[in-house]
Design a protein around this motif. Structure first.
Motif, PDB file in Angstrom:
ATOM      1  N   THR B  69      39.391  40.558 -66.092  1.00  0.00           N
ATOM      2  CA  THR B  69      39.498  39.308 -65.339  1.00  0.00           C
ATOM      3  C   THR B  69      38.195  38.523 -65.390  1.00  0.00           C
ATOM      4  O   THR B  69      38.220  37.288 -65.518  1.00  0.00           O
ATOM      5  CB  THR B  69      39.915  39.598 -63.886  1.00  0.00           C
ATOM      6  OG1 THR B  69      41.253  40.113 -63.885  1.00  0.00           O
ATOM      7  CG2 THR B  69      39.872  38.360 -63.010  1.00  0.00           C
ATOM      8  N   ARG B  72      38.064  36.883 -68.782  1.00  0.00           N
ATOM      9  CA  ARG B  72      39.069  35.825 -68.862  1.00  0.00           C
ATOM     10  C   ARG B  72      38.632  34.590 -68.075  1.00  0.00           C
ATOM     11  O   ARG B  72      38.602  33.476 -68.576  1.00  0.00           O
ATOM     12  CB  ARG B  72      40.389  36.373 -68.304  1.00  0.00           C
ATOM     13  CG  ARG B  72      41.627  35.534 -68.543  1.00  0.00           C
ATOM     14  CD  ARG B  72      42.838  36.167 -67.857  1.00  0.00           C
ATOM     15  NE  ARG B  72      43.119  37.496 -68.331  1.00  0.00           N
ATOM     16  CZ  ARG B  72      43.071  38.601 -67.599  1.00  0.00           C
ATOM     17  NH1 ARG B  72      42.736  38.554 -66.332  1.00  0.00           N
ATOM     18  NH2 ARG B  72      43.364  39.764 -68.129  1.00  0.00           N
ATOM     19  N   ASP B  73      38.269  34.785 -66.819  1.00  0.00           N
ATOM     20  CA  ASP B  73      37.980  33.649 -65.930  1.00  0.00           C
ATOM     21  C   ASP B  73      36.654  32.960 -66.271  1.00  0.00           C
ATOM     22  O   ASP B  73      36.584  31.727 -66.325  1.00  0.00           O
ATOM     23  CB  ASP B  73      37.953  34.108 -64.463  1.00  0.00           C
ATOM     24  CG  ASP B  73      39.335  34.473 -63.929  1.00  0.00           C
ATOM     25  OD1 ASP B  73      39.414  34.903 -62.763  1.00  0.00           O
ATOM     26  OD2 ASP B  73      40.326  34.334 -64.676  1.00  0.00           O
ATOM     27  N   ILE B  76      36.855  30.827 -69.376  1.00  0.00           N
ATOM     28  CA  ILE B  76      37.538  29.545 -69.152  1.00  0.00           C
ATOM     29  C   ILE B  76      36.618  28.563 -68.436  1.00  0.00           C
ATOM     30  O   ILE B  76      36.562  27.374 -68.803  1.00  0.00           O
ATOM     31  CB  ILE B  76      38.838  29.764 -68.353  1.00  0.00           C
ATOM     32  CG1 ILE B  76      39.896  30.354 -69.284  1.00  0.00           C
ATOM     33  CG2 ILE B  76      39.339  28.477 -67.719  1.00  0.00           C
ATOM     34  CD1 ILE B  76      41.159  30.797 -68.603  1.00  0.00           C
ATOM     35  N   VAL B  77      35.881  29.025 -67.452  1.00  0.00           N
ATOM     36  CA  VAL B  77      34.964  28.119 -66.732  1.00  0.00           C
ATOM     37  C   VAL B  77      33.912  27.587 -67.703  1.00  0.00           C
ATOM     38  O   VAL B  77      33.596  26.389 -67.690  1.00  0.00           O
ATOM     39  CB  VAL B  77      34.302  28.832 -65.536  1.00  0.00           C
ATOM     40  CG1 VAL B  77      33.221  27.956 -64.918  1.00  0.00           C
ATOM     41  CG2 VAL B  77      35.337  29.183 -64.490  1.00  0.00           C
ATOM     42  N   LEU B 155      33.891  20.206 -60.911  1.00  0.00           N
ATOM     43  CA  LEU B 155      34.046  21.455 -61.670  1.00  0.00           C
ATOM     44  C   LEU B 155      33.375  22.614 -60.929  1.00  0.00           C
ATOM     45  O   LEU B 155      33.922  23.713 -60.839  1.00  0.00           O
ATOM     46  CB  LEU B 155      33.461  21.313 -63.075  1.00  0.00           C
ATOM     47  CG  LEU B 155      33.541  22.564 -63.952  1.00  0.00           C
ATOM     48  CD1 LEU B 155      34.988  23.042 -64.124  1.00  0.00           C
ATOM     49  CD2 LEU B 155      32.913  22.305 -65.326  1.00  0.00           C
ATOM     50  N   GLU B 158      35.533  23.715 -58.042  1.00  0.00           N
ATOM     51  CA  GLU B 158      36.667  24.522 -58.503  1.00  0.00           C
ATOM     52  C   GLU B 158      36.189  25.919 -58.914  1.00  0.00           C
ATOM     53  O   GLU B 158      36.833  26.920 -58.602  1.00  0.00           O
ATOM     54  CB  GLU B 158      37.330  23.822 -59.696  1.00  0.00           C
ATOM     55  CG  GLU B 158      38.667  24.423 -60.065  1.00  0.00           C
ATOM     56  CD  GLU B 158      39.564  23.469 -60.822  1.00  0.00           C
ATOM     57  OE1 GLU B 158      39.066  22.471 -61.395  1.00  0.00           O
ATOM     58  OE2 GLU B 158      40.779  23.729 -60.849  1.00  0.00           O
ATOM     59  N   VAL B 161      35.614  28.374 -55.971  1.00  0.00           N
ATOM     60  CA  VAL B 161      36.832  29.023 -55.466  1.00  0.00           C
ATOM     61  C   VAL B 161      37.115  30.281 -56.291  1.00  0.00           C
ATOM     62  O   VAL B 161      37.443  31.335 -55.750  1.00  0.00           O
ATOM     63  CB  VAL B 161      38.034  28.055 -55.536  1.00  0.00           C
ATOM     64  CG1 VAL B 161      39.334  28.772 -55.194  1.00  0.00           C
ATOM     65  CG2 VAL B 161      37.820  26.872 -54.600  1.00  0.00           C
ATOM     66  N   ILE B 162      36.970  30.149 -57.603  1.00  0.00           N
ATOM     67  CA  ILE B 162      37.218  31.279 -58.500  1.00  0.00           C
ATOM     68  C   ILE B 162      36.219  32.403 -58.218  1.00  0.00           C
ATOM     69  O   ILE B 162      36.596  33.577 -58.073  1.00  0.00           O
ATOM     70  CB  ILE B 162      37.092  30.827 -59.974  1.00  0.00           C
ATOM     71  CG1 ILE B 162      38.136  29.759 -60.284  1.00  0.00           C
ATOM     72  CG2 ILE B 162      37.249  32.021 -60.926  1.00  0.00           C
ATOM     73  CD1 ILE B 162      37.931  29.046 -61.618  1.00  0.00           C
ATOM     74  N   ALA B 165      36.819  34.357 -55.105  1.00  0.00           N
ATOM     75  CA  ALA B 165      37.906  35.326 -55.306  1.00  0.00           C
ATOM     76  C   ALA B 165      37.357  36.566 -56.005  1.00  0.00           C
ATOM     77  O   ALA B 165      37.718  37.700 -55.685  1.00  0.00           O
ATOM     78  CB  ALA B 165      39.039  34.699 -56.100  1.00  0.00           C
ATOM     79  N   HIS B 166      36.484  36.357 -56.980  1.00  0.00           N
ATOM     80  CA  HIS B 166      35.864  37.487 -57.683  1.00  0.00           C
ATOM     81  C   HIS B 166      35.042  38.336 -56.719  1.00  0.00           C
ATOM     82  O   HIS B 166      35.040  39.571 -56.801  1.00  0.00           O
ATOM     83  CB  HIS B 166      34.944  36.985 -58.799  1.00  0.00           C
ATOM     84  CG  HIS B 166      35.659  36.342 -59.936  1.00  0.00           C
ATOM     85  ND1 HIS B 166      35.013  35.764 -60.996  1.00  0.00           N
ATOM     86  CD2 HIS B 166      36.987  36.183 -60.189  1.00  0.00           C
ATOM     87  CE1 HIS B 166      35.902  35.282 -61.852  1.00  0.00           C
ATOM     88  NE2 HIS B 166      37.113  35.522 -61.392  1.00  0.00           N
ATOM     89  N   HIS B 169      37.307  40.468 -54.743  1.00  0.00           N
ATOM     90  CA  HIS B 169      37.838  41.525 -55.615  1.00  0.00           C
ATOM     91  C   HIS B 169      36.776  42.605 -55.822  1.00  0.00           C
ATOM     92  O   HIS B 169      37.074  43.808 -55.790  1.00  0.00           O
ATOM     93  CB  HIS B 169      38.249  40.879 -56.955  1.00  0.00           C
ATOM     94  CG  HIS B 169      39.103  41.728 -57.812  1.00  0.00           C
ATOM     95  ND1 HIS B 169      39.789  41.231 -58.902  1.00  0.00           N
ATOM     96  CD2 HIS B 169      39.394  43.049 -57.794  1.00  0.00           C
ATOM     97  CE1 HIS B 169      40.459  42.202 -59.488  1.00  0.00           C
ATOM     98  NE2 HIS B 169      40.242  43.323 -58.851  1.00  0.00           N
TER      99      HIS B 169
END
Lengths: 119, 184
Positions: B69, B72-73, B76-77, B155, B158, B161-162, B165-166, B169
């Motif tokens: 993850t 992946r994340d 993308i950022v 950006l 946004e 927020v990601i 979440a990390h 996790h």
């Protein structure tokens, strides 16, 4: 002889007409129920609405509005959307046994709920 | 002291003063948008590097899923950030903070490479938690309030927020590993 054959032919046509008419009548009396479409937005790592009450035959559409991918996965693994990229949508036709929680496999803290109401 | 020696002394003092380079203030709050963009890209790339190390060493499925993850994340950022600087026709600027992050990550990679099993998993998870906490604090409290360009700010908002979440996790992973016992 010809008269008897013709009578049998017309008889069969009559049976077919009656059968079709009966089927049409039955279908009109009991139309197939069209389910409701519900939409769940995935945005800022949340499912909105987080909890949905649906009926069998309804369709739920999840739309990923985040820039990172997510999944919609039943907690009991009975259904899975696979990866949803940004702006991807995934539809699920609801059946009776689908009540339960779902989550995102990539971000397990993201949890939603589907409640199937049987009326 | 003769007049000549006084003049020479004064001249030497003037030359010395003019050659002084006043130390630039080294605070994240002083970074401009292009330097902030460079720090963010560097921080993302570092976390991707940690994740690749985790995939090379860890056998724990939950740690590996977390690492996947992160790759992946954060990829993308970074792609979004690159697309934005291309659109704005600017170049991110290297700076003291990016260099510090890289130096620290080199040392940590070297440390983690020596570990395996539960020791590695706990070290990786613990670092992911503290790393995300530090970066999120920097982004939320310093970078976002200081960014001038509205698209860059959007950006970062946004991305925060990601990354939060990390962080959550990672905390979950740390808690789970705390209760895990090493296999004998």
């Amino acid at each position: 002889m010809r008269g008897a054959k013709q009578n049998r032919r017309w008889g069969m046509v009559g049976v077919i007409i009656v059968t079709l008419a009966t089927a049409f009548a039955l279908t009109s009396a009991n139309p197939v129920a069209l389910g409701v479409r519900h939409q769940v937005d995935i945005q800022r790592f949340k499912f909105t609405p987080a909890s949905l009450v649906v009926a069998p035959g309804d369709t739920v559409v999840w739309v990923n509005l985040d820039i990172v991918p997510h999944t919609i996965t039943a907690q009991d693994d009975s259904w899975d959307s696979q990866t949803l990229q940004t702006n991807d949508a995934w539809e699920l036709r609801i059946t009776e046994e689908m009540t339960g929680d779902y989550f995102c496999r990539f971000h397990p803290a993201m949890v939603g709920q589907v409640q199937v109401k049987l009326d | 002291m003769t007049k000549k020696s006084v003049v020479i002394t004064l001249l030497v003092a003037l030359v010395a003063l003019s050659s002084l380079s006043w130390a630039k203030s080294k605070s994240p709050a002083d970074l401009n948008d292009l330097e902030i963009a460079h720090v963010a890209y560097t921080a993302d790339s570092i976390d991707i590097r940690y994740a690749h190390l985790a995939l090379a060493i860890s056998k724990d499925p939950k740690v590996r899923a977390f690492a996947d993850t992160m790759i992946r994340d954060h990829t993308i950022v970074n792609e979004k950030a690159l697309a934005l600087v291309k659109k704005l026709n600017v170049q991110p600027q290297d700076n003291f903070l990016s260099q510090t992050l890289v130096k620290q990550s080199d040392a940590l990679i070297e440390e983690m490479r020596q570990l395996n099993g539960l020791a590695f998993d706990r070290r990786y998870a613990g670092n992911e938690l503290s790393y995300h906490q530090a970066v999120n604090n920097l982004v939320g409290k310093t970078f976002i309030p200081n960014i001038q360009n509205p698209e860059v700010k959007a950006l970062f908002e946004e991305a925060l927020v990601i990354f939060k979440a990390h962080e959550g996790h990672a905390q979950h992973m740390v808690n789970a590993l705390r209760n895990t016992h090493a296999r004998r």
